[in-house]
Motif scaffolding. Structure first.
Motif, PDB file in Angstrom:
ATOM      1  N   MET A   1       2.208 -12.161  -5.167  1.00 15.10           N
ATOM      2  CA  MET A   1       3.556 -11.707  -4.739  1.00 15.10           C
ATOM      3  C   MET A   1       3.501 -10.404  -4.595  1.00 15.10           C
ATOM      4  SD  MET A   1       7.155 -12.719  -6.488  1.00 15.10           S
ATOM      5  CE  MET A   1       7.924 -11.329  -7.247  1.00 15.10           C
ATOM      6  N   THR A   2       3.996  -9.957  -3.443  1.00 12.50           N
ATOM      7  CA  THR A   2       4.141  -8.222  -3.061  1.00 12.50           C
ATOM      8  C   THR A   2       5.275  -7.769  -3.713  1.00 12.50           C
ATOM      9  OG1 THR A   2       2.995  -8.725  -0.952  1.00 12.50           O
ATOM     10  CG2 THR A   2       3.988  -6.397  -1.190  1.00 12.50           C
ATOM     11  N   PRO A   3       5.189  -6.644  -4.542  1.00  9.11           N
ATOM     12  CA  PRO A   3       6.393  -6.015  -5.223  1.00  9.11           C
ATOM     13  C   PRO A   3       7.369  -5.610  -3.643  1.00  9.11           C
ATOM     14  CG  PRO A   3       4.498  -5.455  -6.073  1.00  9.11           C
ATOM     15  CD  PRO A   3       4.181  -6.104  -4.831  1.00  9.11           C
ATOM     16  N   ASP A   4       8.653  -5.622  -3.857  1.00  8.90           N
ATOM     17  CA  ASP A   4       9.490  -5.132  -2.862  1.00  8.90           C
ATOM     18  C   ASP A   4       9.577  -3.834  -2.468  1.00  8.90           C
ATOM     19  OD1 ASP A   4      10.659  -7.972  -2.784  1.00  8.90           O
ATOM     20  OD2 ASP A   4      12.283  -7.597  -4.158  1.00  8.90           O
ATOM     21  N   HIS A   5       9.157  -2.947  -3.544  1.00 11.70           N
ATOM     22  CA  HIS A   5       9.184  -1.394  -3.281  1.00 11.70           C
ATOM     23  C   HIS A   5       7.751  -0.956  -2.686  1.00 11.70           C
ATOM     24  CE1 HIS A   5       7.248  -1.630  -6.922  1.00 11.70           C
ATOM     25  NE2 HIS A   5       6.973  -0.544  -6.691  1.00 11.70           N
ATOM     26  N   LEU A   6       6.726  -2.088  -2.170  1.00 14.22           N
ATOM     27  CA  LEU A   6       5.463  -1.485  -1.840  1.00 14.22           C
ATOM     28  C   LEU A   6       5.303  -1.942  -0.298  1.00 14.22           C
ATOM     29  CD1 LEU A   6       3.322  -1.870  -5.045  1.00 14.22           C
ATOM     30  CD2 LEU A   6       4.107   0.210  -4.178  1.00 14.22           C
ATOM     31  N   ASN A   7       4.633  -1.145   0.425  1.00 12.63           N
ATOM     32  CA  ASN A   7       4.013  -1.647   1.596  1.00 12.63           C
ATOM     33  C   ASN A   7       3.138  -3.067   1.471  1.00 12.63           C
ATOM     34  OD1 ASN A   7       2.572  -2.024   3.943  1.00 12.63           O
ATOM     35  ND2 ASN A   7       2.769   0.306   4.383  1.00 12.63           N
ATOM     36  N   ALA A   9       0.830  -4.086   3.265  1.00 11.88           N
ATOM     37  CA  ALA A   9      -0.762  -3.624   3.543  1.00 11.88           C
ATOM     38  C   ALA A   9      -1.208  -2.871   2.427  1.00 11.88           C
ATOM     39  CB  ALA A   9      -0.820  -2.806   4.744  1.00 11.88           C
ATOM     40  N   GLN A  10      -0.428  -1.739   1.862  1.00 11.95           N
ATOM     41  CA  GLN A  10      -0.816  -1.158   0.667  1.00 11.95           C
ATOM     42  C   GLN A  10      -1.088  -2.159  -0.532  1.00 11.95           C
ATOM     43  OE1 GLN A  10       1.898   1.595  -1.018  1.00 11.95           O
ATOM     44  NE2 GLN A  10       0.322   2.984  -2.100  1.00 11.95           N
ATOM     45  N   TRP A  11      -0.453  -3.043  -0.805  1.00 13.40           N
ATOM     46  CA  TRP A  11      -0.519  -3.861  -1.959  1.00 13.40           C
ATOM     47  C   TRP A  11      -1.766  -4.706  -1.601  1.00 13.40           C
ATOM     48  CZ3 TRP A  11       0.639  -4.251  -6.702  1.00 13.40           C
ATOM     49  CH2 TRP A  11       0.491  -5.433  -7.333  1.00 13.40           C
ATOM     50  N   ALA A  12      -2.003  -5.380  -0.571  1.00 10.45           N
ATOM     51  CA  ALA A  12      -3.035  -6.128  -0.463  1.00 10.45           C
ATOM     52  C   ALA A  12      -4.437  -5.267  -0.494  1.00 10.45           C
ATOM     53  CB  ALA A  12      -3.027  -6.597   1.084  1.00 10.45           C
ATOM     54  N   GLN A  13      -4.379  -4.159  -0.179  1.00 15.45           N
ATOM     55  CA  GLN A  13      -5.629  -3.228  -0.382  1.00 15.45           C
ATOM     56  C   GLN A  13      -5.673  -2.793  -1.711  1.00 15.45           C
ATOM     57  OE1 GLN A  13      -5.674   0.563   1.867  1.00 15.45           O
ATOM     58  NE2 GLN A  13      -7.925   0.507   1.902  1.00 15.45           N
ATOM     59  N   ALA A  14      -4.853  -2.553  -2.436  1.00 14.80           N
ATOM     60  CA  ALA A  14      -4.841  -2.301  -3.952  1.00 14.80           C
ATOM     61  C   ALA A  14      -5.291  -3.350  -4.601  1.00 14.80           C
ATOM     62  CB  ALA A  14      -3.373  -1.723  -4.417  1.00 14.80           C
ATOM     63  N   GLN A  15      -4.946  -4.498  -4.444  1.00 14.70           N
ATOM     64  CA  GLN A  15      -5.015  -5.787  -5.203  1.00 14.70           C
ATOM     65  C   GLN A  15      -6.855  -5.868  -4.720  1.00 14.70           C
ATOM     66  OE1 GLN A  15      -2.320  -8.811  -4.032  1.00 14.70           O
ATOM     67  NE2 GLN A  15      -2.094  -9.261  -6.021  1.00 14.70           N
ATOM     68  N   GLY A  16      -7.135  -5.875  -3.727  1.00 15.66           N
ATOM     69  CA  GLY A  16      -8.654  -5.964  -3.347  1.00 15.66           C
ATOM     70  C   GLY A  16      -9.646  -5.047  -4.131  1.00 15.66           C
ATOM     71  N   ALA A  53      -4.604  -8.104 -15.532  1.00 15.07           N
ATOM     72  CA  ALA A  53      -5.454  -6.984 -15.365  1.00 15.07           C
ATOM     73  C   ALA A  53      -5.433  -6.378 -13.967  1.00 15.07           C
ATOM     74  CB  ALA A  53      -6.830  -7.096 -15.831  1.00 15.07           C
ATOM     75  N   VAL A  54      -5.690  -7.356 -12.997  1.00 16.77           N
ATOM     76  CA  VAL A  54      -5.770  -7.129 -11.627  1.00 16.77           C
ATOM     77  C   VAL A  54      -4.322  -6.429 -11.146  1.00 16.77           C
ATOM     78  CG1 VAL A  54      -6.052  -8.138  -9.081  1.00 16.77           C
ATOM     79  CG2 VAL A  54      -7.569  -8.595 -10.918  1.00 16.77           C
ATOM     80  N   GLU A  55      -3.310  -7.199 -11.576  1.00 14.18           N
ATOM     81  CA  GLU A  55      -2.200  -6.785 -10.997  1.00 14.18           C
ATOM     82  C   GLU A  55      -1.512  -5.365 -11.615  1.00 14.18           C
ATOM     83  OE1 GLU A  55       2.598  -8.097 -11.772  1.00 14.18           O
ATOM     84  OE2 GLU A  55       1.020  -9.552 -12.034  1.00 14.18           O
TER      85      GLU A  55
END
Length: 71
Positions: A1-7, A9-16, A53-55
């Motif tokens: 689930m993507t946090p509402d305050h983040l882009n 695409a940025q969230w997906a890259q950070a998770q990767g 930990a990933v989150e």
């Protein structure tokens, strides 16, 4: 689930990046707490699983200050 305050695409890259870092720690026999320590994340609990930990690492990567411009 993507946090509402983040882009998203940025969230997906950070998770990767976070998954990749956790995989390396796991491969070397480390624990989720050690992965969090490597990123300077205060997890506040002794028992953290890999998904948490990933989150937390992804949140830390998104919260990092922007790179400074070259002078």
């Amino acid at each position: 689930m993507t946090p509402d305050h983040l882009n998203p695409a940025q969230w997906a890259q950070a998770q990767g990046y976070a998954r990749q870092a956790c995989a390396r720690v796991f491969r070397d026999g480390g624990t989720p707490a050690e992965a969090l320590e490597a990123f300077g994340v205060d997890h506040g609990a002794d028992r953290v699983d890999w998904s948490r930990a990933v989150e937390l690492i992804a949140h830390a990567l998104c919260a990092s200050p922007a790179l400074k411009r070259a002078a």
